[in-house]
Design a protein around this motif. Structure first.
Motif, short mmCIF file in Angstrom:
data_model
loop_
_atom_site.label_atom_id
_atom_site.label_comp_id
_atom_site.label_asym_id
_atom_site.label_seq_id
_atom_site.Cartn_x
_atom_site.Cartn_y
_atom_site.Cartn_z
N ARG A 69 12.08 -4.11 2.52
CA ARG A 69 11.40 -4.40 1.25
C ARG A 69 10.11 -3.57 1.09
N ARG A 70 10.02 -2.50 1.83
CA ARG A 70 8.85 -1.62 1.74
C ARG A 70 9.09 -0.56 0.68
N LEU A 71 8.05 -0.21 -0.05
CA LEU A 71 8.15 0.84 -1.07
C LEU A 71 7.83 2.19 -0.45
N LEU A 72 8.66 3.18 -0.78
CA LEU A 72 8.52 4.52 -0.23
C LEU A 72 8.23 5.57 -1.29
N GLY A 73 8.20 5.16 -2.55
CA GLY A 73 7.92 6.11 -3.62
C GLY A 73 7.84 5.41 -4.96
N CYS A 74 7.46 6.19 -5.97
CA CYS A 74 7.40 5.65 -7.33
C CYS A 74 7.41 6.82 -8.31
N SER A 75 7.73 6.52 -9.55
CA SER A 75 7.70 7.53 -10.62
C SER A 75 7.75 6.79 -11.95
N GLY A 76 7.41 7.49 -13.03
CA GLY A 76 7.36 6.83 -14.32
C GLY A 76 7.69 7.74 -15.48
N ILE A 77 7.83 7.12 -16.65
CA ILE A 77 8.05 7.84 -17.91
C ILE A 77 7.17 7.21 -18.97
N VAL A 78 6.48 8.02 -19.73
CA VAL A 78 5.79 7.58 -20.95
C VAL A 78 6.65 8.03 -22.11
N ALA A 79 7.04 7.08 -22.97
CA ALA A 79 7.99 7.40 -24.03
C ALA A 79 7.45 8.44 -25.00
N SER A 80 6.16 8.36 -25.32
CA SER A 80 5.54 9.32 -26.24
C SER A 80 4.16 9.69 -25.73
N ALA A 81 4.00 10.89 -25.25
CA ALA A 81 2.68 11.35 -24.80
C ALA A 81 1.72 11.35 -25.98
N GLY A 82 0.53 10.79 -25.76
CA GLY A 82 -0.46 10.79 -26.82
C GLY A 82 -0.19 9.84 -27.95
N ASN A 120 5.97 14.24 -27.25
CA ASN A 120 7.04 14.44 -26.28
C ASN A 120 7.03 13.30 -25.26
N SER A 121 8.18 13.00 -24.69
CA SER A 121 8.18 12.07 -23.56
C SER A 121 7.57 12.77 -22.36
N LEU A 122 6.91 11.97 -21.51
CA LEU A 122 6.11 12.51 -20.41
C LEU A 122 6.53 11.86 -19.09
N LEU A 123 6.86 12.68 -18.10
CA LEU A 123 7.14 12.18 -16.76
C LEU A 123 5.83 12.08 -15.99
N THR A 124 5.60 10.94 -15.34
CA THR A 124 4.33 10.70 -14.68
C THR A 124 4.54 10.04 -13.32
N SER A 125 3.44 9.87 -12.59
CA SER A 125 3.32 8.95 -11.46
C SER A 125 4.26 9.24 -10.30
N PHE A 126 4.68 10.49 -10.14
CA PHE A 126 5.60 10.79 -9.04
C PHE A 126 4.86 10.76 -7.71
N TYR A 127 5.41 10.00 -6.78
CA TYR A 127 4.93 9.99 -5.40
C TYR A 127 6.09 9.61 -4.49
N VAL A 128 6.23 10.33 -3.39
CA VAL A 128 7.22 9.96 -2.38
C VAL A 128 6.57 10.18 -1.02
N GLN A 129 6.84 9.26 -0.09
CA GLN A 129 6.23 9.38 1.23
C GLN A 129 6.66 10.67 1.90
N ARG A 130 5.79 11.20 2.72
CA ARG A 130 5.93 12.56 3.21
C ARG A 130 7.22 12.76 4.01
N GLU A 131 7.66 11.72 4.72
CA GLU A 131 8.87 11.88 5.53
C GLU A 131 10.12 12.01 4.67
N LEU A 132 10.01 11.73 3.35
CA LEU A 132 11.17 11.83 2.47
C LEU A 132 11.16 13.09 1.60
#
Length: 342
Positions: A69-82, A120-132
């Motif tokens: 149940r540990r989190l190893l990454g995250c990412s997001g989408i903003v439907a409309s930038a600005g 435009n839609s915007l991809l944000t918040s990408f993070y993944v642990q270094r071992e991945l």
């Protein structure tokens, strides 16, 4: 097994742990419980909303180990930038300075502050642990959100952009910021990015110069930093470039990192994904003949799930899933899943 799913408020402590390790410049992942809690609540509201066009919604996903149940990454989408405030970028331009009498004709590289990419839609918040970083799970963390877009196209714009974190050193100093932004704010790059993460980028952007900045007048270090990718952002840059994104004519206003752009319909995770019926769920093990890795997702909304699975599948056929994969995705005999090759 690792699964990508919508974030929940109960994930807050784990998300903050990820945010604390994310590189300077990922302002959409501030190391602040209040801001991250608001981000998750906004995402939950967006997943629950009935939407017929892209608006103020934001969607935040986490990569979870189903055993620990540990989190190893995250990412997001903003439907409309600005949507609620301008989305600023520096536009790369070339100005022509010419004199017929002196027989001089020069092309000068300049940067102009703009909000061309608003909407435009915007991809944000990408993070993944270094071992991945060098594993298929980094692709899952980035591309499964695009598969979500493929399943719910009405929620997003017909073009997608993503700001890639630019060049800075281990002390959090960025040559591009030092050459431009620091002349207008008595802040280091790290301090400015933290302030933007806690508040908003707009109030700083509005105080940036609104006249063209002539690139030849910048220090060599700042010119060389334009379009450079931070080493820890290289993984998401490479994944998105393979997926059909291109470096456009825009760079980040703070660190000079590249802004990627793609037509939604041309992104490979969207255009090449296929919806396939599940004809049989194997009781255990890997289906016979399996040998290729796929990203597999259901097309649900609040219960969206995405995994990496080894499958024996060819176009035009139904797909055989293991019991474990089917359970994680919440699908069974007669349901359908979306596939795209790793």
């Amino acid at each position: 097994m690792l699964v990508m799913r919508p974030a929940q408020l109960s994930d807050l402590a784990e998300v903050q742990r990820l945010a604390a390790d994310s590189p300077v410049g990922v302002t959409s992942l501030p190391d602040d419980a209040g801001r991250l809690g608001d981000k998750i609540l906004a995402s939950e509201a967006s997943f629950a909303a009935e939407v017929s066009f892209n608006g103020e919604e934001s969607y935040f996903f986490v990569l979870e180990d189903t055993l620990s149940r540990r989190l190893l990454g995250c990412s997001g989408i903003v439907a409309s930038a600005g949507y609620s405030e301008p989305f600023y970028s520096f536009r790369n331009e070339t100005f022509v300075h010419a004199s017929r009498e002196l027989k001089i004709h020069n092309k000068i590289h300049a940067l102009s502050l703009c909000h061309d990419l608003t909407g435009n839609s915007l991809l944000t918040s990408f993070y993944v642990q270094r071992e991945l970083v060098d594993s298929p799970y980094a692709e899952l963390n980035s591309r499964a959100r695009l598969m979500f877009m493929a399943a719910h196209p009405e929620r997003f714009a017909d073009a997608v952009v993503v700001e890639i974190v630019g060049d800075s050193d281990e002390n959090g100093d960025a040559p591009f910021w030092d050459a431009i932004g620091r002349n207008f704010f008595d802040l280091t790059y790290a301090e400015a990015e933290r302030l933007c993460g806690l508040k908003s980028r707009t109030f700083l952007a509005e105080l940036m110069p609104h006249y063209p900045i002539y690139v030849p007048l910048l220090p060599d270090e700042a010119q060389e930093a334009m379009g450079l990718v931070h080493p820890r952002a290289q993984v998401t840059f490479d994944i998105l470039m393979r997926d059909g994104f291109e470096t456009d004519h825009y760079i980040d206003i703070f660190d000079g990192g590249p802004t990627l752009h793609a037509r939604t319909s041309g992104i490979r995770s969207i255009a090449q994904s296929q919806v396939v019926a599940v004809s049989l769920v194997a009781v255990d093990g890997v289906p016979a003949g399996a040998g290729r890795l796929y990203l597999v997702s259901n097309d649900q909304l609040q219960d969206f799930r995405g995994v990496v699975a080894e499958l024996d599948w060819a176009p035009g056929r139904d797909v055989v899933l293991t019991a474990e994969v089917a359970e994680v995705l919440g699908v069974g005999e007669g349901d359908s899943v979306r596939l795209v090759a790793v």
